[in-house]
Design a protein around this motif. Structure first.
Motif, mmCIF file in Angstrom:
data_model
loop_
_atom_site.group_PDB
_atom_site.id
_atom_site.type_symbol
_atom_site.label_atom_id
_atom_site.label_comp_id
_atom_site.label_asym_id
_atom_site.label_seq_id
_atom_site.Cartn_x
_atom_site.Cartn_y
_atom_site.Cartn_z
ATOM 1 N N SER A 100 41.982 3.652 73.680
ATOM 2 C CA SER A 100 41.021 2.581 73.941
ATOM 3 C C SER A 100 39.654 3.170 74.269
ATOM 4 O O SER A 100 39.516 4.061 75.105
ATOM 5 C CB SER A 100 41.506 1.696 75.094
ATOM 6 O OG SER A 100 41.785 2.459 76.254
ATOM 7 N N GLY A 101 38.652 2.694 73.537
ATOM 8 C CA GLY A 101 37.288 3.165 73.755
ATOM 9 C C GLY A 101 36.991 4.534 73.185
ATOM 10 O O GLY A 101 35.880 5.046 73.345
ATOM 11 N N ALA A 102 37.964 5.146 72.498
ATOM 12 C CA ALA A 102 37.739 6.483 71.919
ATOM 13 C C ALA A 102 36.786 6.384 70.731
ATOM 14 O O ALA A 102 36.664 5.338 70.092
ATOM 15 C CB ALA A 102 39.063 7.103 71.484
ATOM 16 N N ASN A 103 36.113 7.488 70.445
ATOM 17 C CA ASN A 103 35.115 7.506 69.384
ATOM 18 C C ASN A 103 35.545 8.443 68.258
ATOM 19 O O ASN A 103 35.645 9.656 68.450
ATOM 20 C CB ASN A 103 33.770 7.965 69.961
ATOM 21 C CG ASN A 103 32.636 7.897 68.957
ATOM 22 O OD1 ASN A 103 32.835 7.538 67.798
ATOM 23 N ND2 ASN A 103 31.432 8.248 69.402
ATOM 24 N N PHE A 104 35.806 7.862 67.068
ATOM 25 C CA PHE A 104 36.200 8.644 65.896
ATOM 26 C C PHE A 104 35.118 8.577 64.811
ATOM 27 O O PHE A 104 35.414 8.703 63.627
ATOM 28 C CB PHE A 104 37.520 8.119 65.331
ATOM 29 C CG PHE A 104 38.723 8.418 66.185
ATOM 30 C CD1 PHE A 104 39.383 9.635 66.079
ATOM 31 C CD2 PHE A 104 39.188 7.484 67.102
ATOM 32 C CE1 PHE A 104 40.488 9.913 66.866
ATOM 33 C CE2 PHE A 104 40.297 7.744 67.896
ATOM 34 C CZ PHE A 104 40.946 8.968 67.780
ATOM 35 N N THR A 105 33.889 8.435 65.204
ATOM 36 C CA THR A 105 32.800 8.357 64.235
ATOM 37 C C THR A 105 32.778 9.591 63.339
ATOM 38 O O THR A 105 32.718 10.727 63.826
ATOM 39 C CB THR A 105 31.434 8.235 64.950
ATOM 40 O OG1 THR A 105 31.421 7.029 65.717
ATOM 41 C CG2 THR A 105 30.288 8.216 63.949
ATOM 42 N N GLY A 106 32.861 9.375 62.028
ATOM 43 C CA GLY A 106 32.798 10.481 61.077
ATOM 44 C C GLY A 106 34.000 11.396 61.079
ATOM 45 O O GLY A 106 33.992 12.444 60.427
ATOM 46 N N SER A 160 47.011 10.036 77.123
ATOM 47 C CA SER A 160 45.967 9.146 77.632
ATOM 48 C C SER A 160 44.632 9.756 77.226
ATOM 49 O O SER A 160 44.209 10.789 77.755
ATOM 50 C CB SER A 160 46.055 9.025 79.164
ATOM 51 O OG SER A 160 45.049 8.147 79.643
ATOM 52 N N LEU A 161 43.982 9.120 76.238
ATOM 53 C CA LEU A 161 42.745 9.646 75.657
ATOM 54 C C LEU A 161 41.659 8.572 75.644
ATOM 55 O O LEU A 161 40.850 8.487 74.731
ATOM 56 C CB LEU A 161 43.018 10.148 74.235
ATOM 57 C CG LEU A 161 43.937 11.374 74.145
ATOM 58 C CD1 LEU A 161 44.867 11.293 72.961
ATOM 59 C CD2 LEU A 161 43.104 12.640 74.071
ATOM 60 N N LYS A 162 41.647 7.786 76.691
ATOM 61 C CA LYS A 162 40.666 6.708 76.784
ATOM 62 C C LYS A 162 39.244 7.282 76.777
ATOM 63 O O LYS A 162 38.943 8.228 77.488
ATOM 64 C CB LYS A 162 40.914 5.887 78.049
ATOM 65 C CG LYS A 162 42.202 5.080 78.011
ATOM 66 C CD LYS A 162 42.455 4.337 79.301
ATOM 67 C CE LYS A 162 42.940 5.269 80.401
ATOM 68 N NZ LYS A 162 43.377 4.557 81.603
ATOM 69 N N ASP A 212 38.078 10.761 78.486
ATOM 70 C CA ASP A 212 36.665 11.152 78.490
ATOM 71 C C ASP A 212 36.395 12.581 78.027
ATOM 72 O O ASP A 212 35.272 13.069 78.163
ATOM 73 C CB ASP A 212 36.055 10.958 79.890
ATOM 74 C CG ASP A 212 36.163 9.520 80.367
ATOM 75 O OD1 ASP A 212 35.598 8.636 79.709
ATOM 76 O OD2 ASP A 212 36.842 9.282 81.399
ATOM 77 N N ILE A 213 37.395 13.266 77.479
ATOM 78 C CA ILE A 213 37.179 14.647 77.023
ATOM 79 C C ILE A 213 36.435 14.653 75.688
ATOM 80 O O ILE A 213 36.648 13.800 74.832
ATOM 81 C CB ILE A 213 38.524 15.391 76.891
ATOM 82 C CG1 ILE A 213 39.108 15.625 78.287
ATOM 83 C CG2 ILE A 213 38.363 16.717 76.153
ATOM 84 C CD1 ILE A 213 40.416 16.393 78.291
ATOM 85 N N ASP A 214 35.576 15.627 75.516
ATOM 86 C CA ASP A 214 34.787 15.756 74.289
ATOM 87 C C ASP A 214 35.486 16.709 73.318
ATOM 88 O O ASP A 214 35.539 17.918 73.546
ATOM 89 C CB ASP A 214 33.389 16.294 74.632
ATOM 90 C CG ASP A 214 32.469 16.322 73.417
ATOM 91 O OD1 ASP A 214 32.917 15.944 72.311
ATOM 92 O OD2 ASP A 214 31.303 16.745 73.574
ATOM 93 N N TYR A 215 36.037 16.148 72.236
ATOM 94 C CA TYR A 215 36.689 16.935 71.199
ATOM 95 C C TYR A 215 35.840 16.962 69.925
ATOM 96 O O TYR A 215 36.319 17.363 68.864
ATOM 97 C CB TYR A 215 38.048 16.327 70.835
ATOM 98 C CG TYR A 215 39.081 16.318 71.938
ATOM 99 C CD1 TYR A 215 39.841 17.445 72.217
ATOM 100 C CD2 TYR A 215 39.318 15.158 72.683
ATOM 101 C CE1 TYR A 215 40.812 17.434 73.206
ATOM 102 C CE2 TYR A 215 40.288 15.136 73.682
ATOM 103 C CZ TYR A 215 41.025 16.272 73.942
ATOM 104 O OH TYR A 215 41.994 16.258 74.923
#
Length: 211
Positions: free
Chosen positions: A125-131, A103-105, A86-89
């Protein structure tokens, strides 16, 4: 006497300087003379490890330039020890980071630069790589269940062994030069990916060779 043992993948080259006649007998090589043993080694294809052991046995040394390069072993990242769920990168330049086996869910990597970064074996799982820029990144053996790749550039990325049975949205992503297992590729194409990548201009379906 100093012996120089030069190791290669196919042969061992041994150079033995002429014995110094002025040197005391005690300083000379033992009577059984390793020369014959070394000359025999020239005729045998020795591995670098065997050559190193041979050099040690006769008191020789191998120059650094002839030693085999160390194999790259995936490092264990901090995210493997401490959860990075859940960390915001988002929006960051992360090219100097690595997330091996972490663990970067549900982590947010949207619009971040991850070019060449290793995430090998991570749970994404569930990570967001938009753009996100994932060119030449290593996401091999990752859990990509529900992972979002909308508008991401994955050109040249490594995905071997990754769990891609239920990847999230891939519209607008670019998979050029990504080697995808045939059955996984079929599943990705069944998602009927739309759009083209904003950075490369390549249509998603075309980059996956979808019909």
């Amino acid at each position: 006497m100093v012996a120089l043992c030069v190791a290669s993948m196919t042969k061992v080259v041994v150079k033995v300087p002429a014995r110094d006649a002025a040197a005391p007998a005690a300083a000379r090589a033992p009577a059984f003379a390793p020369r014959a043993f070394l000359e025999k080694a020239q005729r045998v294809a020795l591995s670098a490890v065997a050559a190193t052991a041979l050099a040690a046995a006769v008191g020789a040394s191998i120059p650094d330039q002839f030693l085999p390069a160390a194999r790259a072993i995936p490092q264990t990242s901090e995210c493997a020890t401490f959860s990075c769920d859940d960390i915001d990168y988002s929006g960051r330049n992360l090219t100097k980071e690595f997330y091996t086996k972490g663990s970067l869910k549900r982590a947010n990597f949207s619009n971040s630069n991850l070019a060449g970064v290793t995430l090998f074996g991570a749970d994404l799982s569930g990570a967001n790589f938009t753009g996100a820029d994932l060119t030449n990144a290593n996401i091999g053996q990752c859990n990509l269940t529900g992972t979002i790749f909308t508008d991401a550039n994955l050109s040249g990325a490594i995905v071997s062994g990754a769990n891609m049975d239920d990847v999230g949205d891939i519209n607008g992503s670019d998979w050029t030069d990504v080697i995808v297992r045939k059955d996984i590729n079929v599943k990705l194409c069944k998602k009927s990916p739309q759009g083209m990548n904003a950075v490369t201009g390549n249509p998603t379906a075309l980059s996956l060779f979808c019909d």
